[in-house]
Design a protein around this motif. Structure first.
Motif, short mmCIF file in Angstrom:
data_model
loop_
_atom_site.label_atom_id
_atom_site.label_comp_id
_atom_site.label_asym_id
_atom_site.label_seq_id
_atom_site.Cartn_x
_atom_site.Cartn_y
_atom_site.Cartn_z
N ALA A 37 -74.53 65.39 20.93
CA ALA A 37 -76.04 65.54 21.62
C ALA A 37 -76.15 66.75 22.15
CB ALA A 37 -75.98 63.99 22.31
N HIS A 38 -75.47 67.04 23.40
CA HIS A 38 -75.47 68.14 23.79
C HIS A 38 -74.99 69.49 23.50
CE1 HIS A 38 -76.40 64.82 26.95
NE2 HIS A 38 -75.42 64.43 26.45
N ALA A 39 -76.15 70.44 23.97
CA ALA A 39 -75.59 72.08 23.48
C ALA A 39 -73.88 72.56 23.73
CB ALA A 39 -77.36 73.15 24.23
N ASP A 40 -74.25 71.92 24.77
CA ASP A 40 -72.71 72.00 25.83
C ASP A 40 -71.49 71.60 24.78
OD1 ASP A 40 -73.82 74.43 28.05
OD2 ASP A 40 -72.97 72.56 29.33
N ASP A 41 -71.78 71.15 24.60
CA ASP A 41 -70.94 70.36 23.52
C ASP A 41 -70.64 70.52 22.03
OD1 ASP A 41 -70.14 67.98 25.63
OD2 ASP A 41 -71.41 66.59 24.70
N ARG A 42 -72.03 71.16 21.67
CA ARG A 42 -71.98 71.78 20.31
C ARG A 42 -71.46 73.24 20.00
NH1 ARG A 42 -77.56 70.66 17.68
NH2 ARG A 42 -77.94 68.17 17.30
N ALA A 43 -71.53 74.36 21.45
CA ALA A 43 -71.06 75.30 21.39
C ALA A 43 -69.41 75.25 21.92
CB ALA A 43 -71.70 76.11 22.97
N ILE A 44 -69.08 73.60 22.40
CA ILE A 44 -67.27 73.84 21.98
C ILE A 44 -67.05 73.08 20.87
CG2 ILE A 44 -65.88 72.65 23.26
CD1 ILE A 44 -67.13 72.32 25.65
#
Length: 86
Positions: A37-44
């Protein structure tokens, strides 16, 4: 070793590329990212995919060109995340 769905697809489709293979991998990556859901998680998650692609490139050098195309798509996704963050 268990690989994320997009990496397994790269391994399967890259060995005998066919028309639309890169689109199928892009869709698999999009589906994989939808779970975050979060952009930071997608980047990881994208970082993890890139790491797994680098490992795959070492073990399957014949897939180099196909993996390069997938990496270009992941780069576009990273740029999109950066624009959203700005």
């Amino acid at each position: 070793m268990s690989l994320p769905g997009p990496i397994e697809l790269v391994l399967r489709l890259g060995a005998a590329p066919r028309v639309g293979a890169i689109v199928m991998v892009e869709q698999a990556i999009d589906t994989y990212l939808a779970g975050y859901a979060h952009a930071d998680d997608r980047a990881i998650a994208l970082d993890i995919l890139l790491r797994d692609l680098a490992r795959l490139r070492i073990h399957e050098p014949d897939l180099d060109r196909f993996i390069g195309e997938v990496e270009l798509y992941i780069d576009l996704l990273f740029r999109g995340l950066a624009c959203q963050a700005a």
